[in-house]
Design a protein around this motif. Structure first.
Motif: not given
Length: 140
Positions: A112-140
């Protein structure tokens, strides 16, 4: 008695600290969820992740999740710790531990805690790839 431990830090997360917080003689089960940085997403090679937070709101939301978990499941204590900043492959961005008299409540509380955290907590993740980068989880 404090029943929740909430933390956002740029320091390395400490599993033993989370375990020690929830451990109790009355509890027969401690469940742990550890999120790790993996090396690929959707077939693309991930080199590192960068976590940004709106810390005051994130801590408030994480506390809400912990309080809800205490109310919803028959658990004794819960710790929710999240990292911020740049993390490498195998690093740990999140640790959740929950203790309960019986194991099922502890497992359910962690899920419950991890599922809810991913949906509601303002933490944003930028994935860095070998060929660029992208923001994911840009919610809430």
């Amino acid at each position: 008695m404090m029943r929740t431990s909430i933390k956002i830090t740029s320091q390395k997360l400490n599993l033993q600290e989370c375990y020690n917080f929830v451990e109790d003689d009355a509890c027969g089960g401690i469940a742990t969820f550890i999120g790790t940085v993996r090396n690929d997403t959707q077939g693309k090679e991930v080199t590192q992740l960068d976590f940004s937070t709106y810390k005051p709101m994130a801590i408030k939301e994480m506390q809400k999740i912990a309080t809800l978990a205490l109310d919803k499941f028959d658990i004794h204590k819960i710790a929710i710790h999240h990292a911020e900043g740049m993390l490498q492959i195998k690093d740990i961005p999140v640790i959740i531990t929950a203790s309960a008299k019986h194991r099922k409540a502890a497992f359910l509380a962690c899920e419950f805690a991890i599922d809810t955290l991913k949906k509601t907590v303002p933490i944003w993740k930028k994935e860095h790839f070998s060929d660029g980068e992208v923001w994911v989880n840009t919610h809430p």
